[in-house]
Design an enzyme around this catalytic site. Structure first.
Site, PDB file in Angstrom:
ATOM      1  CB  ILE A  59       0.110 -17.086   9.622  1.00 15.85           C
ATOM      2  CG1 ILE A  59       0.662 -17.042   8.185  1.00 15.85           C
ATOM      3  CG2 ILE A  59      -1.394 -17.327   9.625  1.00 15.85           C
ATOM      4  CD1 ILE A  59       0.488 -18.339   7.428  1.00 15.85           C
ATOM      5  CB  ILE A  87       2.662 -19.229  14.979  1.00 17.97           C
ATOM      6  CG1 ILE A  87       2.914 -20.489  14.150  1.00 17.97           C
ATOM      7  CG2 ILE A  87       1.198 -19.098  15.363  1.00 17.97           C
ATOM      8  CD1 ILE A  87       2.274 -20.479  12.767  1.00 17.97           C
ATOM      9  CE  LYS A  88       1.751 -10.657  13.443  1.00 18.49           C
ATOM     10  NZ  LYS A  88       1.314  -9.577  12.511  1.00 18.49           N
ATOM     11  CB  ILE A  89       1.598 -15.840  20.172  1.00 18.83           C
ATOM     12  CG1 ILE A  89       1.670 -17.211  19.497  1.00 18.83           C
ATOM     13  CG2 ILE A  89       0.956 -15.930  21.544  1.00 18.83           C
ATOM     14  CD1 ILE A  89       0.377 -17.962  19.433  1.00 18.83           C
TER      15      ILE A  89
END
Length: 219
Positions: A59, A87-89
Site C-alpha cells: 500500500i 508500505i510503498k515509498i
C-alpha cells in the site's frame, strides 16, 4: 517466483486468491481511483482477506508527501493496521531517507518507481523489503532496455542484499519470461495480463484437435 496481483478491485483480488493462489497484492493511487476507493476503504476491505495468511499487500503512502518525516509517520500508521501490509515509498531522496528509518523500525518497505540500477542499489543498501523496477512504463515511452531487469537483479544479488526484486508495470507474458530468466523474486501484473498470459491460442487449437479426435473414437 512469486505471483502478485496489481489491483485494488476486490472482485479481482478475491478471484485471484481463490482461483490462481496468488502470493500477494500490490496497489497504488491509480488502482484505488479505478476501484473508486480511498486508501482507508481499501484497507478496511482487504484486511479480512489476508489476515492469518502469507499474502502480502503493498500500500502506497500519499504521493503528495515530499519529506521523509511525513512519509515515516504515514507508513508507520498503515503498517500498524495489519502485519501483511508492506508500505510503498517512492525512489526519491526523501523516500530513501524515510526507508532508512522505517527499515530500522521493522516496517516492511516496498521501494517503488525504480527506473535504474543505482536506485535499486540504494534501496537494497538501506534495507528495502521489496524493490520494484518498472518495466512497462519505460517500454511504452520508447526507453525499453532488454537488460534492465537482469542488471537490477544481478547488481542487488552481487552483494548479498536481502531485498526481494519485484518486477512491476508488467504488460505481457514476455515480461514474465524476462523476469523469470533474470532470477527476479516476484512479478506483479494486472488481472487482464494474467488472463492473457495463462491462455494461449495454441493451447486452444490443441484442445480443439483433441476434442475432434475424442469424438471420432466415441462413434
Amino acid at each position: 517466483m512469486l505471483f502478485f496481483l496489481d489491483s485494488a478491485k476486490l472482485d479481482e483480488i478475491e478471484y485471484a486468491i481463490k482461483r490462481w493462489k496468488i502470493d500477494g497484492v500490490t496497489t497504488n493511487p491509480r488502482h484505488l481511483a479505478n476501484a473508486k476507493m480511498k486508501v482507508e476503504q481499501f484497507i478496511e476491505k482487504i484486511k479480512p482477506l489476508v489476515e492469518n495468511t502469507n499474502i502480502s499487500v503493498s500500500i502506497e503512502v500519499n504521493p503528495h508527501l515530499n519529506d521523509a518525516e511525513s512519509m515515516i509517520e504515514e507508513a508507520q500508521r498503515i503498517a500498524s493496521m495489519c502485519e501483511n501490509f508492506v508500505i510503498k515509498i517512492p525512489a526519491t531522496e526523501a523516500g530513501f531517507e524515510a526507508l532508512s528509518v522505517l527499515s530500522k523500525k521493522g516496517v516492511k518497505v516496498n521501494v517503488t518507481l525504480v527506473f535504474n540500477v543505482v536506485q535499486a542499489l540504494q534501496a537494497a543498501r538501506l534495507g528495502a523489503y521489496y524493490i520494484s523496477p518498472f518495466v512497462g512504463w519505460k517500454e511504452e515511452r520508447g526507453d525499453y532496455d532488454v537488460d534492465f531487469i537482469s542488471n537490477v537483479v544481478r547488481a542487488v544479488k552481487n552483494y548479498g542484499f536481502k531485498s526481494k526484486i519485484l518486477i512491476a508495470a508488467v504488460r505481457s507474458a514476455r515480461h514474465f519470461t524476462e523476469a523469470a530468466l533474470a532470477g527476479a523474486d516476484i512479478i506483479t501484473a494486472s488481472f487482464e495480463v494474467y488472463k492473457r498470459s495463462f491462455e494461449n491460442p495454441y493451447s486452444s487449437l490443441g484442445l480443439d484437435i483433441f476434442k475432434d479426435s475424442w469424438d471420432q473414437i466415441q462413434k
